[in-house]
Scaffold this active site. Structure first.
Site, PDB file in Angstrom:
ATOM      1  CB  SER A 139       7.811  -6.906   8.381  1.00 43.59           C
ATOM      2  OG  SER A 139       6.640  -7.682   8.231  1.00 43.59           O
ATOM      3  CE1 TYR A 174       8.200  -7.253   2.835  1.00 40.43           C
ATOM      4  CE2 TYR A 174       7.614  -8.560   4.758  1.00 40.43           C
ATOM      5  CZ  TYR A 174       7.660  -7.344   4.104  1.00 40.43           C
ATOM      6  OH  TYR A 174       7.170  -6.218   4.729  1.00 40.43           O
TER       7      TYR A 174
HETATM    8  N1  NAD Z   1       2.902  -1.772   4.052  1.00 44.88           N
HETATM    9  C1  NAD Z   1       2.958  -2.727   4.974  1.00 44.88           C
HETATM   10  O1  NAD Z   1       1.962  -3.355   5.325  1.00 44.88           O
HETATM   11  C2  NAD Z   1       4.259  -3.062   5.632  1.00 44.88           C
HETATM   12  C3  NAD Z   1       4.234  -3.846   6.788  1.00 44.88           C
HETATM   13  C4  NAD Z   1       5.439  -4.160   7.407  1.00 44.88           C
HETATM   14  C5  NAD Z   1       6.622  -3.693   6.875  1.00 44.88           C
HETATM   15  N2  NAD Z   1       6.605  -2.943   5.750  1.00 44.88           N
HETATM   16  C6  NAD Z   1       7.892  -2.495   5.213  1.00 44.88           C
HETATM   17  O2  NAD Z   1       7.875  -1.107   5.028  1.00 44.88           O
HETATM   18  C7  NAD Z   1       8.728  -0.757   3.948  1.00 44.88           C
HETATM   19  C8  NAD Z   1       8.029   0.224   3.021  1.00 44.88           C
HETATM   20  O3  NAD Z   1       6.839  -0.340   2.585  1.00 44.88           O
HETATM   21  P1  NAD Z   1       5.627   0.541   2.033  1.00 44.88           P
HETATM   22  O4  NAD Z   1       4.431  -0.233   2.339  1.00 44.88           O
HETATM   23  O5  NAD Z   1       5.758   1.929   2.482  1.00 44.88           O
HETATM   24  O6  NAD Z   1       5.881   0.384   0.464  1.00 44.88           O
HETATM   25  P2  NAD Z   1       5.824   1.439  -0.744  1.00 44.88           P
HETATM   26  O7  NAD Z   1       5.789   0.592  -1.958  1.00 44.88           O
HETATM   27  O8  NAD Z   1       4.746   2.441  -0.523  1.00 44.88           O
HETATM   28  O9  NAD Z   1       7.235   2.180  -0.632  1.00 44.88           O
HETATM   29  C9  NAD Z   1       8.455   1.516  -0.862  1.00 44.88           C
HETATM   30  C10 NAD Z   1       9.439   2.488  -1.482  1.00 44.88           C
HETATM   31  O10 NAD Z   1      10.679   1.781  -1.687  1.00 44.88           O
HETATM   32  C11 NAD Z   1      11.203   2.252  -2.929  1.00 44.88           C
HETATM   33  N3  NAD Z   1      12.157   1.304  -3.529  1.00 44.88           N
HETATM   34  C12 NAD Z   1      11.855   0.121  -4.121  1.00 44.88           C
HETATM   35  N4  NAD Z   1      12.957  -0.402  -4.654  1.00 44.88           N
HETATM   36  C13 NAD Z   1      13.982   0.441  -4.386  1.00 44.88           C
HETATM   37  C14 NAD Z   1      15.379   0.439  -4.699  1.00 44.88           C
HETATM   38  N5  NAD Z   1      15.932  -0.526  -5.433  1.00 44.88           N
HETATM   39  N6  NAD Z   1      16.133   1.468  -4.242  1.00 44.88           N
HETATM   40  C15 NAD Z   1      15.566   2.496  -3.547  1.00 44.88           C
HETATM   41  N7  NAD Z   1      14.246   2.543  -3.243  1.00 44.88           N
HETATM   42  C16 NAD Z   1      13.468   1.528  -3.660  1.00 44.88           C
HETATM   43  C17 NAD Z   1       9.982   2.423  -3.808  1.00 44.88           C
HETATM   44  O11 NAD Z   1      10.233   3.240  -4.929  1.00 44.88           O
HETATM   45  C18 NAD Z   1       8.970   3.015  -2.836  1.00 44.88           C
HETATM   46  O12 NAD Z   1       8.989   4.422  -2.864  1.00 44.88           O
HETATM   47  C19 NAD Z   1       9.184  -2.062   3.300  1.00 44.88           C
HETATM   48  O13 NAD Z   1      10.483  -2.393   3.757  1.00 44.88           O
HETATM   49  C20 NAD Z   1       8.179  -3.059   3.833  1.00 44.88           C
HETATM   50  O14 NAD Z   1       8.722  -4.332   3.946  1.00 44.88           O
HETATM   51  C21 NAD Z   1       5.461  -2.604   5.110  1.00 44.88           C
END
Ligand code: NAD
Length: 253
Positions: free
Chosen positions: A135, A148
């Site tokens: 991120s 985070y």
């Molecule tokens: N969305 C953003 O703006 C953004 C920006 C930078 C980084 N990220 C990173 O991207 C990644 C995914 O984010 P997203 O926005 O797609 O979120 P999201 O909530 O759409 O997806 C996250 C997934 O992780 C799964 N998960 C949660 N806990 C878990 C566990 N204990 N074991 C296995 N799976 C688990 C959830 O069920 C979900 O399907 C994260 O690591 C987040 O930090 C997101």
């Protein structure tokens, strides 16, 4: 070039992990989708004709099982993409200790365990690609996101060390560092902020979330998946150890 490569993708039931699964499947990979949300995982994996493995990746034993099953089913893992994560926005003094522990386990320990357990298979094949969904918060901080930001900065270190160790075996390791991506995780934050500040959702995106970026537009999950595909391509074979921002100019400020 990725045809029949085995890609193990975590957090695959939603958002960025799901977009990664779609993109790597379209590129011809055999995809192993892992997530804790069994219902969504089964549904999405069926659509993609991918292998679904339900696992709580906050636990080391589950990370180990995931790597073992993937290797057993497909004979090895070529590409590992660590995406699973959550967000919690609370000041340090109120931050629940159990949530801190959970987030570090899921977002820092799990990528290490999966790297460790998939490593021998990649080493044996003389080829591997590891991508951490890091991120912009792996490079800079924002207040109230202690767990985070700490987990993501840890991933930045893990990326560099494993890139150094992987080079001789044809394994590259990189982090992708997006700013805000339009996913369920962010939709919830937008709605919460709009309610807290009594302003519209567009205003939350422009004035709060992307205040530091010069391009004031949320990223789409597919854009992030396309960058991952590039990092797995022949053209990127000498790119390793980097933390690649997709941040609309955020950290240039
Ligand atoms: N969305 C953003 O703006 C953004 C920006 C930078 C980084 N990220 C990173 O991207 C990644 C995914 O984010 P997203 O926005 O797609 O979120 P999201 O909530 O759409 O997806 C996250 C997934 O992780 C799964 N998960 C949660 N806990 C878990 C566990 N204990 N074991 C296995 N799976 C688990 C959830 O069920 C979900 O399907 C994260 O690591 C987040 O930090 C997101």
């Amino acid at each position: 070039m990725l045809t029949d490569k085995v890609a193990l993708i975590t957090g695959a039931a939603s958002g960025i992990g799901l977009a990664m699964s779609q993109a790597f499947r379209e590129a011809g990979c055999k995809v192993v989708m892992a997530d804790v949300n069994e219902e969504a995982l089964t549904r999405e994996a069926e659509k993609l004709d991918a292998l679904a493995i339900c696992a709580d990746l906050s636990l080391e034993v589950e990370c180990k099982r995931l790597a073992e099953v993937a290797i057993e089913e497909y004979g090895g893992v070529d590409i590992l993409i660590n995406v699973a994560g959550i967000q919690k926005v609370v000041p340090i003094e109120d931050f629940p200790v159990d949530t801190w522990d959970f987030m570090i386990r899921l977002m820092l320990n799990a990528p290490f365990y999966l790297t460790k357990y998939c490593w021998p298979s990649m080493k044996e094949r003389g080829w591997g690609r590891i991508i951490h969904l890091n991120s912009i918060h792996g490079l800079v901080a924002s207040e109230f996101k202690s767990a985070y930001v700490t987990a993501k900065h840890g991933l930045t270190g893990l990326t560099k060390v494993s890139a150094l160790e992987g080079g001789p075996y044809g394994i590259t390791v990189n982090s992708i560092c997006p700013a805000y991506v339009r996913t369920p995780l962010v939709d919830k934050q937008i709605a919460d902020q709009a309610a807290t500040h009594g302003i519209g959702e567009d205003e939350v995106i422009e004035k709060i979330m992307l205040q530091k970026a010069s391009i004031k537009k949320l990223l789409e999950p597919k854009t992030v998946a396309d960058v991952a595909l590039f990092l797995c391509s022949d053209s990127a074979s000498q790119i390793t150890g980097i933390t690649l921002p997709i941040d609309g100019g955020w950290i240039s400020a």
